[in-house]
Design an enzyme around this catalytic site. Sequence first.
Site, short mmCIF file in Angstrom:
data_model
loop_
_atom_site.label_atom_id
_atom_site.label_comp_id
_atom_site.label_asym_id
_atom_site.label_seq_id
_atom_site.Cartn_x
_atom_site.Cartn_y
_atom_site.Cartn_z
N THR A 250 32.05 -36.64 39.01
CA THR A 250 30.87 -36.51 38.15
C THR A 250 29.64 -37.19 38.76
OG1 THR A 250 31.58 -38.50 36.95
CG2 THR A 250 32.25 -36.36 36.05
N GLY B 114 26.16 -37.81 40.11
CA GLY B 114 24.91 -37.07 39.98
C GLY B 114 24.65 -36.47 38.62
#
Length: 264
Positions: A206, A208
């Site tokens: 996950t 960003g």
Amino acid sequence: MTAPPRVLTVAGSDSGGGAGIQADLKTMLALGTHGMSVITAVTAQNSLGVQGFWELPVEAVRAQYRSVVDDIGVQAVKTGMLASAELVETVAELLAGTDAPAVVDPVGVSKHGDSLLAASALDSVRTKLLPVATVATPNLDEVAQLTGIEVDSEDGLRRAAAAVLAYGPKWVLIKGGHLRGDAVDLLTDGSEEHVLRAPRHDNRHTHGTGCTLASAIASQLAKGQGVPEAVMAAKEYVTGAIAEGFALGGGIGPVDHGWRFREA
């Protein structure tokens, strides 16, 4: 040909390509806008964390911003990593003089827990940057940094939103992704309220997410949507990107900014 809507990101560079300027530009392209950038800092970063960062001089940040805005123009601006009080105050001043909505992602720490904002800059974020934001998008760690409020359940989102709104943004989106259960976010301007709920995907990749969401909101605003519609569309895009996040290197991989292209 008519140029697509123009969106400017003012943020740090992620050498691993999953967050920061790189994530912002990928998101803007995926959502049909023309992305432009003002780089505030350079990081040495990969799937394992941030090994170092070097902020750019205020003069370089100001020159990049003026170069883009004065010639090309912008229809929305998104801010991310600003690193220092001096850069925060400079960017806040630039935003205040720009006739375009501003999405402020008050980046404090990386996905791996690495600090990306000097402690001395927090007051500048509160008093200079948040007051010029059309939408502020703090996660729960950033809420705690800015307000001292610790949120450990969905019931605390409204109290957190009120505390951030007190600093002056028009809207605040409190991101509840760190809570258990569904991924629940609260969007409010103090009177109108929207609870955005999406299923939580069992995917550790996950990196960003916050940058991507803020850039997606800015892209939708640049296309003419109102804030609630822009945030809802951005949430849908990010949920798909999280679902398709992929392994990269030996740590946490990025969300897939191009998931809609691969779906086709």
